[in-house]
Scaffold this motif. Structure first.
Motif, PDB file in Angstrom:
ATOM      1  N   ARG A 180       0.844  -1.187   0.000  1.00 39.61           N
ATOM      2  CA  ARG A 180       0.000   0.000   0.000  1.00 39.61           C
ATOM      3  C   ARG A 180       0.884   1.242   0.000  1.00 39.61           C
ATOM      4  O   ARG A 180       2.010   1.190   0.506  1.00 39.61           O
ATOM      5  N   PHE A 181       0.374   2.359  -0.515  1.00 38.19           N
ATOM      6  CA  PHE A 181       1.078   3.640  -0.470  1.00 38.19           C
ATOM      7  C   PHE A 181       0.383   4.553   0.535  1.00 38.19           C
ATOM      8  O   PHE A 181      -0.849   4.677   0.521  1.00 38.19           O
ATOM      9  N   PHE A 182       1.162   5.187   1.405  1.00 40.65           N
ATOM     10  CA  PHE A 182       0.666   6.319   2.182  1.00 40.65           C
ATOM     11  C   PHE A 182       0.869   7.547   1.305  1.00 40.65           C
ATOM     12  O   PHE A 182       2.004   7.889   0.960  1.00 40.65           O
ATOM     13  N   MET A 183      -0.231   8.219   0.931  1.00 43.48           N
ATOM     14  CA  MET A 183      -0.133   9.344   0.010  1.00 43.48           C
ATOM     15  C   MET A 183      -0.633  10.631   0.655  1.00 43.48           C
ATOM     16  O   MET A 183      -1.503  10.610   1.527  1.00 43.48           O
ATOM     17  N   GLY A 184      -0.060  11.742   0.230  1.00 51.29           N
ATOM     18  CA  GLY A 184      -0.465  13.042   0.744  1.00 51.29           C
ATOM     19  C   GLY A 184      -0.185  14.123  -0.280  1.00 51.29           C
ATOM     20  O   GLY A 184       0.523  13.896  -1.273  1.00 51.29           O
ATOM     21  N   THR A 185      -0.737  15.297  -0.051  1.00 46.56           N
ATOM     22  CA  THR A 185      -0.536  16.411  -0.976  1.00 46.56           C
ATOM     23  C   THR A 185       0.625  17.289  -0.536  1.00 46.56           C
ATOM     24  O   THR A 185       0.956  17.368   0.636  1.00 46.56           O
ATOM     25  N   VAL A 186       1.216  17.948  -1.523  1.00 44.58           N
ATOM     26  CA  VAL A 186       2.258  18.936  -1.272  1.00 44.58           C
ATOM     27  C   VAL A 186       1.607  20.311  -1.295  1.00 44.58           C
ATOM     28  O   VAL A 186       1.008  20.699  -2.293  1.00 44.58           O
ATOM     29  N   PHE A 187       1.707  21.032  -0.200  1.00 41.74           N
ATOM     30  CA  PHE A 187       1.092  22.361  -0.088  1.00 41.74           C
ATOM     31  C   PHE A 187       1.912  23.377  -0.881  1.00 41.74           C
ATOM     32  O   PHE A 187       3.145  23.342  -0.855  1.00 41.74           O
ATOM     33  N   PRO A 188       1.291  24.305  -1.609  1.00 38.63           N
ATOM     34  CA  PRO A 188      -0.145  24.561  -1.731  1.00 38.63           C
ATOM     35  C   PRO A 188      -0.727  24.071  -3.055  1.00 38.63           C
ATOM     36  O   PRO A 188      -1.792  24.535  -3.455  1.00 38.63           O
ATOM     37  N   TYR A 189      -0.058  23.139  -3.742  1.00 41.42           N
ATOM     38  CA  TYR A 189      -0.438  22.834  -5.121  1.00 41.42           C
ATOM     39  C   TYR A 189      -1.349  21.622  -5.263  1.00 41.42           C
ATOM     40  O   TYR A 189      -1.783  21.308  -6.362  1.00 41.42           O
ATOM     41  N   ASN A 190      -1.623  20.902  -4.194  1.00 34.11           N
ATOM     42  CA  ASN A 190      -2.442  19.687  -4.245  1.00 34.11           C
ATOM     43  C   ASN A 190      -1.838  18.652  -5.194  1.00 34.11           C
ATOM     44  O   ASN A 190      -2.554  17.973  -5.925  1.00 34.11           O
ATOM     45  N   THR A 191      -0.523  18.532  -5.180  1.00 31.61           N
ATOM     46  CA  THR A 191       0.152  17.471  -5.920  1.00 31.61           C
ATOM     47  C   THR A 191       0.267  16.259  -5.011  1.00 31.61           C
ATOM     48  O   THR A 191       0.811  16.348  -3.910  1.00 31.61           O
ATOM     49  N   TRP A 192      -0.240  15.114  -5.441  1.00 31.34           N
ATOM     50  CA  TRP A 192      -0.210  13.917  -4.618  1.00 31.34           C
ATOM     51  C   TRP A 192       1.126  13.205  -4.753  1.00 31.34           C
ATOM     52  O   TRP A 192       1.598  12.964  -5.862  1.00 31.34           O
ATOM     53  N   VAL A 193       1.747  12.904  -3.618  1.00 32.16           N
ATOM     54  CA  VAL A 193       3.024  12.199  -3.592  1.00 32.16           C
ATOM     55  C   VAL A 193       2.925  11.007  -2.652  1.00 32.16           C
ATOM     56  O   VAL A 193       2.010  10.915  -1.831  1.00 32.16           O
ATOM     57  N   VAL A 194       3.879  10.084  -2.785  1.00 32.49           N
ATOM     58  CA  VAL A 194       3.960   8.931  -1.889  1.00 32.49           C
ATOM     59  C   VAL A 194       4.839   9.313  -0.698  1.00 32.49           C
ATOM     60  O   VAL A 194       6.023   9.620  -0.863  1.00 32.49           O
ATOM     61  N   LEU A 195       4.253   9.304   0.491  1.00 34.51           N
ATOM     62  CA  LEU A 195       4.981   9.655   1.707  1.00 34.51           C
ATOM     63  C   LEU A 195       5.653   8.447   2.345  1.00 34.51           C
ATOM     64  O   LEU A 195       6.607   8.596   3.113  1.00 34.51           O
ATOM     65  N   GLY A 196       5.159   7.271   2.053  1.00 37.02           N
ATOM     66  CA  GLY A 196       5.716   6.056   2.627  1.00 37.02           C
ATOM     67  C   GLY A 196       5.059   4.841   2.009  1.00 37.02           C
ATOM     68  O   GLY A 196       4.022   4.939   1.342  1.00 37.02           O
ATOM     69  N   VAL A 197       5.668   3.693   2.232  1.00 35.10           N
ATOM     70  CA  VAL A 197       5.169   2.437   1.674  1.00 35.10           C
ATOM     71  C   VAL A 197       4.898   1.460   2.811  1.00 35.10           C
ATOM     72  O   VAL A 197       5.722   1.293   3.712  1.00 35.10           O
ATOM     73  N   PHE A 198       3.721   0.840   2.774  1.00 36.07           N
ATOM     74  CA  PHE A 198       3.359  -0.215   3.725  1.00 36.07           C
ATOM     75  C   PHE A 198       3.428  -1.527   2.967  1.00 36.07           C
ATOM     76  O   PHE A 198       2.714  -1.709   1.976  1.00 36.07           O
TER      77      PHE A 198
END
Length: 252
Positions: free
Chosen positions: A223-241
Protein backbone atom coordinates in the motif's frame (compact mmCIF):
# COMPACT_ATOMS: atom_id res chain seq x y z
CA UNK A 1 8.34 11.32 7.34
CA UNK A 2 9.42 13.20 4.25
CA UNK A 3 13.02 13.94 3.35
CA UNK A 4 14.07 17.20 5.11
CA UNK A 5 14.17 20.48 3.27
CA UNK A 6 15.79 23.77 4.36
CA UNK A 7 13.76 26.48 6.08
CA UNK A 8 14.60 30.13 6.63
CA UNK A 9 12.84 30.17 10.01
CA UNK A 10 13.53 26.62 11.31
CA UNK A 11 16.84 25.65 9.57
CA UNK A 12 15.14 22.57 8.12
CA UNK A 13 11.71 21.01 8.19
CA UNK A 14 10.15 17.58 7.95
CA UNK A 15 6.50 16.82 7.24
CA UNK A 16 5.24 13.84 9.24
CA UNK A 17 1.96 11.97 8.80
CA UNK A 18 0.43 9.96 11.61
CA UNK A 19 -2.72 8.29 12.84
CA UNK A 20 -4.51 8.98 16.12
CA UNK A 21 -5.81 6.25 18.41
CA UNK A 22 -9.22 7.00 16.94
CA UNK A 23 -8.00 6.23 13.41
CA UNK A 24 -7.84 9.82 12.14
CA UNK A 25 -4.99 11.07 9.97
CA UNK A 26 -2.93 14.03 11.16
CA UNK A 27 -0.10 15.96 9.50
CA UNK A 28 2.55 17.34 11.86
CA UNK A 29 4.22 20.39 10.36
CA UNK A 30 6.60 22.05 10.92
CA UNK A 31 8.96 19.67 12.75
CA UNK A 32 12.72 20.33 12.93
CA UNK A 33 13.26 16.61 13.47
CA UNK A 34 17.08 16.37 13.43
CA UNK A 35 17.32 19.32 15.84
CA UNK A 36 15.02 17.69 18.38
CA UNK A 37 16.67 16.03 21.40
CA UNK A 38 17.08 12.26 21.09
CA UNK A 39 14.21 11.60 23.49
CA UNK A 40 11.86 13.40 21.06
CA UNK A 41 13.04 11.82 17.79
CA UNK A 42 10.17 9.42 17.12
CA UNK A 43 10.40 6.60 14.59
CA UNK A 44 7.95 5.06 12.13
CA UNK A 45 5.12 3.04 13.70
CA UNK A 46 5.84 4.45 17.15
CA UNK A 47 3.09 5.90 19.34
CA UNK A 48 3.81 9.39 20.63
CA UNK A 49 2.00 11.98 22.71
CA UNK A 50 2.01 15.52 21.33
CA UNK A 51 0.04 18.73 21.70
CA UNK A 52 -1.65 19.88 18.49
CA UNK A 53 -3.35 23.05 17.35
CA UNK A 54 -6.80 22.84 15.77
CA UNK A 55 -5.42 23.64 12.32
CA UNK A 56 -2.24 23.82 10.30
CA UNK A 57 0.39 26.54 10.44
CA UNK A 58 -0.27 29.80 8.63
CA UNK A 59 -2.69 29.31 5.72
CA UNK A 60 -2.51 25.51 5.51
CA UNK A 61 -6.22 24.60 5.46
CA UNK A 62 -5.85 20.91 4.59
CA UNK A 63 -8.17 18.80 6.71
CA UNK A 64 -5.47 16.82 8.55
CA UNK A 65 -2.85 19.54 9.08
CA UNK A 66 -2.02 20.45 12.68
CA UNK A 67 0.58 22.86 14.02
CA UNK A 68 2.49 20.78 16.64
CA UNK A 69 3.78 21.84 20.06
CA UNK A 70 7.28 20.46 19.58
CA UNK A 71 8.29 20.76 23.22
CA UNK A 72 5.42 18.45 24.22
CA UNK A 73 6.62 15.41 22.23
CA UNK A 74 6.81 12.29 24.38
CA UNK A 75 7.63 8.81 23.07
CA UNK A 76 5.35 5.98 24.21
CA UNK A 77 7.17 2.66 24.02
CA UNK A 78 9.05 1.10 21.14
CA UNK A 79 7.94 1.06 17.47
CA UNK A 80 5.35 -1.61 16.64
CA UNK A 81 6.94 -4.92 15.72
CA UNK A 82 6.88 -6.70 12.35
CA UNK A 83 6.52 -10.08 14.10
CA UNK A 84 3.69 -12.44 13.13
CA UNK A 85 3.40 -11.08 9.57
CA UNK A 86 3.29 -7.43 10.75
CA UNK A 87 0.23 -8.18 12.88
CA UNK A 88 0.52 -5.17 15.23
CA UNK A 89 0.91 -2.75 12.33
CA UNK A 90 -1.77 -4.38 10.18
CA UNK A 91 -4.32 -4.13 12.99
CA UNK A 92 -4.07 -0.35 12.61
CA UNK A 93 -3.50 0.13 8.88
CA UNK A 94 -6.05 -2.45 7.69
CA UNK A 95 -8.84 -0.59 9.54
CA UNK A 96 -8.17 2.65 7.69
CA UNK A 97 -10.21 3.54 4.60
CA UNK A 98 -8.38 2.60 1.40
CA UNK A 99 -8.90 4.67 -1.72
CA UNK A 100 -7.78 4.94 -5.30
CA UNK A 101 -5.77 7.91 -6.49
CA UNK A 102 -8.83 9.27 -8.31
CA UNK A 103 -10.96 8.93 -5.17
CA UNK A 104 -8.39 10.82 -3.10
CA UNK A 105 -8.34 13.67 -5.60
CA UNK A 106 -12.14 13.91 -5.38
CA UNK A 107 -12.02 13.89 -1.57
CA UNK A 108 -9.57 16.77 -1.62
CA UNK A 109 -11.84 18.82 -3.85
CA UNK A 110 -14.91 18.15 -1.71
CA UNK A 111 -13.50 17.95 1.84
CA UNK A 112 -9.82 19.05 1.70
CA UNK A 113 -8.78 15.47 2.52
CA UNK A 114 -5.04 15.36 1.86
CA UNK A 115 -3.81 12.09 3.39
CA UNK A 116 -4.83 8.52 2.70
CA UNK A 117 -3.97 4.93 1.90
CA UNK A 118 -3.90 3.71 -1.70
CA UNK A 119 -3.66 0.02 -2.65
CA UNK A 120 -2.43 -0.01 -6.26
CA UNK A 121 -3.83 -2.69 -8.52
CA UNK A 122 -0.58 -2.74 -10.51
CA UNK A 123 2.83 -1.15 -9.82
CA UNK A 124 4.52 -0.71 -13.17
CA UNK A 125 7.82 1.01 -12.50
CA UNK A 126 10.02 3.14 -10.29
CA UNK A 127 11.10 6.09 -12.44
CA UNK A 128 14.35 7.96 -11.73
CA UNK A 129 14.98 11.46 -13.08
CA UNK A 130 17.93 13.82 -12.58
CA UNK A 131 17.13 17.16 -10.90
CA UNK A 132 19.12 20.19 -9.72
CA UNK A 133 21.99 19.18 -7.47
CA UNK A 134 22.01 22.39 -5.43
CA UNK A 135 19.43 23.90 -3.10
CA UNK A 136 17.92 27.15 -4.31
CA UNK A 137 19.87 30.24 -3.07
CA UNK A 138 17.54 31.22 -0.19
CA UNK A 139 17.60 27.67 1.16
CA UNK A 140 21.38 27.54 0.89
CA UNK A 141 21.55 30.73 2.93
CA UNK A 142 19.21 29.22 5.55
CA UNK A 143 21.42 26.15 5.87
CA UNK A 144 24.48 28.30 6.52
CA UNK A 145 22.94 30.33 9.34
CA UNK A 146 24.50 29.91 12.78
CA UNK A 147 22.24 29.98 15.85
CA UNK A 148 23.32 30.69 19.42
CA UNK A 149 20.63 28.26 20.57
CA UNK A 150 21.09 25.31 18.23
CA UNK A 151 24.71 25.83 17.17
CA UNK A 152 26.08 25.26 13.68
CA UNK A 153 23.70 23.83 11.06
CA UNK A 154 23.69 20.09 10.34
CA UNK A 155 24.79 19.02 6.89
CA UNK A 156 21.81 18.39 4.60
CA UNK A 157 22.51 16.94 1.17
CA UNK A 158 20.09 17.60 -1.65
CA UNK A 159 19.14 14.48 -3.57
CA UNK A 160 20.24 14.86 -7.21
CA UNK A 161 17.49 12.51 -8.44
CA UNK A 162 13.72 12.34 -8.21
CA UNK A 163 12.18 8.90 -7.65
CA UNK A 164 8.56 8.25 -8.67
CA UNK A 165 6.21 5.28 -8.62
CA UNK A 166 4.26 4.51 -11.81
CA UNK A 167 1.10 2.58 -11.03
CA UNK A 168 -2.56 1.89 -11.74
CA UNK A 169 -5.56 1.63 -9.43
CA UNK A 170 -8.72 -0.44 -9.79
CA UNK A 171 -10.59 2.49 -11.38
CA UNK A 172 -7.72 3.82 -13.51
CA UNK A 173 -8.60 2.01 -16.71
CA UNK A 174 -5.73 2.66 -19.10
CA UNK A 175 -4.69 5.75 -17.14
CA UNK A 176 -1.29 5.51 -15.47
CA UNK A 177 -0.49 7.48 -12.30
CA UNK A 178 2.97 8.84 -11.54
CA UNK A 179 3.70 10.00 -7.98
CA UNK A 180 6.99 11.26 -6.59
CA UNK A 181 8.32 9.40 -3.52
CA UNK A 182 9.07 11.81 -0.66
CA UNK A 183 9.88 9.06 1.86
CA UNK A 184 12.89 9.97 4.04
CA UNK A 185 13.96 6.31 4.09
CA UNK A 186 14.48 6.33 0.33
CA UNK A 187 16.71 9.39 0.56
CA UNK A 188 18.77 7.85 3.37
CA UNK A 189 19.12 4.58 1.44
CA UNK A 190 20.33 6.40 -1.68
CA UNK A 191 22.92 8.43 0.25
CA UNK A 192 24.23 5.38 2.12
CA UNK A 193 24.57 3.40 -1.08
CA UNK A 194 26.46 6.22 -2.82
CA UNK A 195 28.82 6.41 0.15
CA UNK A 196 29.26 2.63 0.23
CA UNK A 197 29.63 2.04 -3.50
CA UNK A 198 31.06 5.35 -4.68
CA UNK A 199 28.79 5.28 -7.72
CA UNK A 200 25.44 7.00 -8.21
CA UNK A 201 24.09 4.60 -10.82
CA UNK A 202 24.92 1.59 -8.66
CA UNK A 203 23.15 3.33 -5.76
CA UNK A 204 20.08 3.92 -7.95
CA UNK A 205 20.07 0.24 -8.89
CA UNK A 206 19.98 -0.74 -5.21
CA UNK A 207 17.22 1.76 -4.44
CA UNK A 208 15.18 0.21 -7.25
CA UNK A 209 15.84 -3.27 -5.86
CA UNK A 210 14.56 -2.20 -2.46
CA UNK A 211 11.63 0.07 -3.34
CA UNK A 212 10.44 -1.77 -6.45
CA UNK A 213 11.57 -5.40 -6.38
CA UNK A 214 11.25 -5.91 -2.60
CA UNK A 215 8.63 -3.48 -1.29
CA UNK A 216 6.40 -4.02 -4.32
CA UNK A 217 7.21 -7.67 -4.96
CA UNK A 218 4.57 -10.34 -5.64
CA UNK A 219 4.74 -11.65 -2.07
CA UNK A 220 3.89 -8.24 -0.56
CA UNK A 221 0.52 -6.64 0.18
CA UNK A 222 1.79 -3.23 -0.87
CA UNK A 223 0.00 0.00 0.00
CA UNK A 224 1.08 3.64 -0.47
CA UNK A 225 0.67 6.32 2.18
CA UNK A 226 -0.13 9.34 0.01
CA UNK A 227 -0.46 13.04 0.74
CA UNK A 228 -0.54 16.41 -0.98
CA UNK A 229 2.26 18.94 -1.27
CA UNK A 230 1.09 22.36 -0.09
CA UNK A 231 -0.14 24.56 -1.73
CA UNK A 232 -0.44 22.83 -5.12
CA UNK A 233 -2.44 19.69 -4.25
CA UNK A 234 0.15 17.47 -5.92
CA UNK A 235 -0.21 13.92 -4.62
CA UNK A 236 3.02 12.20 -3.59
CA UNK A 237 3.96 8.93 -1.89
CA UNK A 238 4.98 9.66 1.71
CA UNK A 239 5.72 6.06 2.63
CA UNK A 240 5.17 2.44 1.67
CA UNK A 241 3.36 -0.21 3.72
CA UNK A 242 4.58 -3.62 2.57
CA UNK A 243 3.55 -6.49 4.84
CA UNK A 244 3.65 -10.05 3.47
CA UNK A 245 0.48 -11.20 1.78
CA UNK A 246 -1.72 -13.24 4.08
CA UNK A 247 -2.17 -16.82 2.91
CA UNK A 248 -5.83 -17.64 2.45
CA UNK A 249 -6.99 -20.95 3.87
CA UNK A 250 -8.77 -23.50 1.71
CA UNK A 251 -11.54 -25.96 2.37
CA UNK A 252 -11.82 -29.48 0.98
Amino acid sequence: MTYPHPSESHKELVCSAGITEGGEWVRLYPIDYRYRPKNQQFRKYQWIEIGLAEQGARNDNRRESRNPDLESIRLLGEPLSTRDHWRARREIIDRLPHHTRIELEALYESQKVSLGVVRPSEILDLKVEAVDREWKPQWKAALNQFSLFSGPPKFLEKLPYKFSYVFRCADSGEKVHTAMIEDWELGVLYRKEVERLGDEQAAITNVRKKFFDELCGPSKDTRFFMGTVFPYNTWVVLGVFWPPKEIQGSLI
